[in-house]
Design an enzyme around this catalytic site. Structure first.
Site, short mmCIF file in Angstrom:
data_model
loop_
_atom_site.label_atom_id
_atom_site.label_comp_id
_atom_site.label_asym_id
_atom_site.label_seq_id
_atom_site.Cartn_x
_atom_site.Cartn_y
_atom_site.Cartn_z
N ASP A 82 0.88 -1.17 0.00
CA ASP A 82 0.00 0.00 0.00
C ASP A 82 0.92 1.22 0.00
OD1 ASP A 82 -2.06 1.75 0.04
OD2 ASP A 82 -3.11 0.85 1.73
C1 BGC Z 1 -5.01 3.30 0.15
C2 BGC Z 1 -5.13 2.33 -1.01
C3 BGC Z 1 -4.94 3.06 -2.31
C4 BGC Z 1 -3.60 3.77 -2.28
C5 BGC Z 1 -3.28 4.52 -3.55
C6 BGC Z 1 -3.77 4.16 0.08
O1 BGC Z 1 -3.81 5.20 1.01
O2 BGC Z 1 -5.04 2.61 1.37
O3 BGC Z 1 -6.38 1.70 -0.96
O4 BGC Z 1 -5.05 2.19 -3.37
O5 BGC Z 1 -3.58 4.70 -1.21
O6 BGC Z 1 -4.11 5.62 -3.68
#
Ligand code: BGC
Length: 804
Positions: A229
């Site tokens: 993530d």
């Molecule tokens: C989120 C993800 C997301 C990623 C990219 C993170 O803060 O938890 O779900 O895909 O950001 O935007």
């Protein structure tokens, strides 16, 4: 290895360079070897491709894309094929915007109704969530690109999501928190998985070899990529060893250097890196194929129509006293509520979509054959009370035959990075409803929220349509349900408790300091309410229709159940029939019933259809913590066919010869689990279940702060400057909320307050590196000048080395 020849041509530096992003959304390319970069973008219910300024907080606008209903809504359709359809269209838009990896769907379980991201997740039940997710993934990947199922795993709270340690016993982990991922991997064949921010039993999930190697790779046979993530990488080497192919976003090469050094120093073998490179190349090459044919723009009008159809199948009719719905042709209605003017249709954070168009009720209602006698806003969207708005709404309501009242939660209360504070609707909306009830009892509420709320006001409404967050075409879909153009067929994919205090995890949610203990174990959602006999407002699997169904003739064989379903009403309708299995085990604790299958059937008035639901590998299994395997207990099982989890229409028994595994539990020591009353489990009973002593849940305030401590922990830092900064932050949050700037206040909490220190280096794209961060930590820990000097000298070194 599939790309051995190519990998053999690469230098160590080139291989390492692929292991983290080139920028916020793209992977690294190696031009002379024909390795192109690929683009990753959110999200789960619409593409969020940022063409200019990049962020993962939902701040900067993205290219317009269709905003489909969110996962919490679509799950109510209980229709895998519909999930696949959403996936197909999402994938098509991704291709037209040159996106190779679509960051979704999210399949985390709804352990607690207050989790800020519940609107992005499917269900409290792993089987339903897994099946829906597998549908999405098949659809997305049918376009040649990759889905990325997330957030693997036990990321069930937003508070301290980047630092919290989730403590959960292995059976619960397997049966509740991993099953949806297992289905997504095995049945959806996802090409990529996103590891979550949090730790699992003491180790960051991204570095957790038990999770990433043993379960994901060995047991499930997964051969795709694992992507962190955003900003979620902690120790790059441990991550690589666990099989993490791609760290996102860029660290300007800093962590690639760690990999190179670790290989040169013999800490890891080059083959480990080669295996990861091989899998990443597979993702790159397999997803870029699709872009070799000319790319067409997607048909936004057609996609808007699809979003509407999806919403129609996802809306749930929860109450319909006196058959107030469908609204009669020509009926005089008063439309009240801000959400009728400006729809509440999606949540906030990284999933936010810039819609291609947005329907609103006031424009759409004109074509529906009902007489709108007027509109009143009724309440202030963000909670401010206004008696004049209420009086105007009442004056209008008096003149109407029925009131259509659009209420729900606003967009800043369901948001990534922050959990909700309670399960209530804003007070000003309830006041309005009470006042309207005094002047006109024919009230139909249209509810828009992405997660569960309490409804102490339910007796004051005759009709209740729950639209969830129904996407950009939701307004029209709702009207089609209200007027009977579409017969509602959605059923709840989560339980509505009477009040928050009734939920099994309420005493252990959220974890506020070091860890969160899942003491309720597998008793979440209906598994708990049903077993502990706690009354609920609306059970899991519940939803009404404008027609009625009758169930009969249940036949159970070793492989399947069949039964007859008759439409006994006057309208054609779709019924969601649910297969639950129960086991009266004396030795292994279980929920009273568990969902093991479902079917959605369209039946015409007077018609009878035969429905078959097949058993599968999950129908009778449980995870045995002694044999460390899935086992089947030899027992009599109840087979239940329900219209909801508590409305069981047909039952039978079947005897199943099991696998004769050793009995896993000492019953005497686990009374709450054997009774199912798992809402107040003591620490010692939880430890008996875990099989070891749970780590301390609170911070050691004497320890200096380190990389994985969060900015919020500056409240007890040794450095006065850090404590001061903490108070400034808290004040800023309070002040912004006070002046109504809740969105910015939320962003402060999400991106600063709950940010671990390492995140400063991981999310600034190389502006600050880890050695500089050491200086920041010196400042925080009370060595202000030394720390400041360190920051500057490391910055100079970095610039000299040409890394930035
Ligand atoms: C989120 C993800 C997301 C990623 C990219 C993170 O803060 O938890 O779900 O895909 O950001 O935007």
């Amino acid at each position: 290895m599939k790309y051995k020849e190519l990998i053999d041509k690469m230098t160590l530096e080139e291989k390492a360079s692929l292991m983290s992003g080139k920028d916020f959304w793209q992977t690294q390319e190696i031009g002379h070897l024909g390795i192109n970069n690929i683009f990753l973008a959110d999200g789960p219910h619409g593409i969020r491709k940022q063409a200019a300024a990049a962020d993962h907080l939902g701040l900067n606008a993205s290219i317009p894309a269709t905003c489909f209903p969110t996962a919490a809504a679509v799950a109510n359709s209980w229709n895998e094929a519909l999930g696949e359809k959403v996936g197909k269209y999402l994938g098509e838009e991704a291709v037209s915007q040159k996106v190779n990896v679509l960051l979704g769907p999210g399949v985390n379980m709804k352990r607690n109704p207050l989790c800020g991201r519940n609107f992005e997740y499917f269900s409290e039940d792993p089987y339903l969530a897994g099946k829906m997710a597998a549908g999405y993934i098949r659809g997305i990947q049918s376009n040649g690109i990759s889905a990325c199922v997330k957030h693997f795993c036990v990321n069930n709270q937003e508070e301290r999501r980047m630092a919290i340690d989730t403590i959960v016993d292995e059976r619960t982990l397997r049966e509740i928190y991993l099953t949806a991922f297992e289905i997504a991997v095995k049945e959806g064949n996802t090409k990529s998985v996103m590891s979550s921010y949090n730790m699992l039993n003491g180790t960051y999930t991204n570095e957790n070899k038990f999770l990433m190697q043993q379960i994901l790779r060995e047991e499930w046979g997964y051969n795709g990529c694992v992507i962190t993530d955003w900003g979620g990488s902690n120790d790059r080497i441990e991550g690589l060893l666990a099989g993490n192919e791609l760290e996102m976003p860029t660290t300007a090469g800093e962590t690639n250097q760690y990999i190179i050094q670790a290989i040169k120093n013999g800490i890891i073998k080059e083959e480990v890196l080669d295996t990861c490179v091989d899998r990443l190349l597979n993702l790159i090459f397999s997803t870029e194929e699709t872009f070799k044919t000319p790319i067409e723009d997607f048909d936004s009008e057609m996609h808007h129509k699809v979003a509407q159809e999806v919403a129609e199948e996802s809306i749930v009719l929860l109450k319909n006293n006196d058959n107030i719905l469908p609204l009669r042709h020509g009926m005089k209605v008063a439309v009240i509520g801000d959400f009728a003017k400006e729809a509440r249709y999606q949540g906030a954070g990284s999933s936010i979509v810039n819609p291609t168009s947005l329907d609103n009720t006031l424009d759409c209602i004109k074509s529906f054959g009902i007489e709108t006698i007027g509109f009143e806003v009724g309440y202030n969207r963000y909670g401010k009370r206004s008696s004049s708005m209420i009086s105007k709404a009442c004056a209008l309501a008096k003149k109407a035959e029925a009131v259509l009242l659009y209420i729900g939660l606003d967009e800043v209360s369901e948001v990534e990075g922050l959990d909700r504070q309670n399960m209530k609707l804003p007070k000003n909306q309830i006041e309005l409803l009470n006042a309207l009830y005094q002047v006109n009892p024919n009230i139909v509420v249209v509810l828009s929220c992405g997660s569960v709320i309490e409804m102490p006001w339910i007796t004051k409404v005759k009709g209740l349509v729950h639209a969830y967050l129904s996407g950009q075409a939701g307004a029209k879909a709702i009207l089609r349900i209200l007027t009977g153009e579409v017969n509602p067929s959605g059923k709840l994919a989560e339980t509505y408790p009477i009040c928050y205090e009734d939920t099994s995890s309420c005493h252990n949610f959220p974890g506020k300091e070091v860890s969160v203990e899942y003491r309720e174990a597998l008793f979440i959602g209906y598994r708990y309410f049903d077993t502990a006999k706690v009354d609920v407002l609306f059970p899991f699997g519940y939803g009404l229709s404008y027609t009625t169904f009758e169930y009969s003739d249940l036949q159970v064989t070793k492989d399947a159940v069949t039964f007859k379903l008759t439409n006994t009403g006057k309208h054609a309708g779709m019924e969601i029939s649910q297969l639950y299995v129960g086991c009266n085990s004396k030795e292994i604790f279980r929920a009273n019933k568990e969902l093991k299958g479902f079917a959605k059937t369209l039946v015409n008035p007077g018609e009878t259809k035969t429905v078959t639901i097949l058993f599968d590998d999950k129908t009778f299994r449980y995870f045995n913590i002694k044999s460390k395997r899935w086992e089947i207990e030899t027992a009599d099982y109840q087979i239940m066919i329900g219209a909801s989890s508590i409305d069981i229409k047909l039952t039978d028994n079947i005897y199943i010869e099991g696998t004769n595994a050793p009995l896993p539990y000492d019953k005497e020591r686990l009374p709450s689990y054997f009774s199912g009353k798992a809402e107040n489990v003591s620490a010692s009973e939880f430890e008996s279940l875990l099989g070891y002593k749970a780590p301390k849940t609170t911070w050691d305030r004497k320890k200096p702060l380190g990389y994985n401590d969060t900015i919020a922990q500056c409240q007890y830092a040794k450095g006065a400057f850090a404590r001061f900064a903490y108070h400034v932050l808290v004040f800023a949050y309070w002040f912004l909320k006070k002046i109504g700037k809740r969105k910015i206040a939320n962003i402060i909490m999400m991106s600063v307050y709950h940010q671990p220190f390492r995140g400063i280096a991981r999310l600034t794209g190389g502006i600050m590196n880890m050695p500089m961060l050491d200086g920041v930590l010196m400042i925080v820990n009370g060595h202000f000048f030394k720390g400041l000097r360190h920051v500057f000298s490391e910055r100079k070194k970095m610039l000299r080395a040409g890394m930035r």
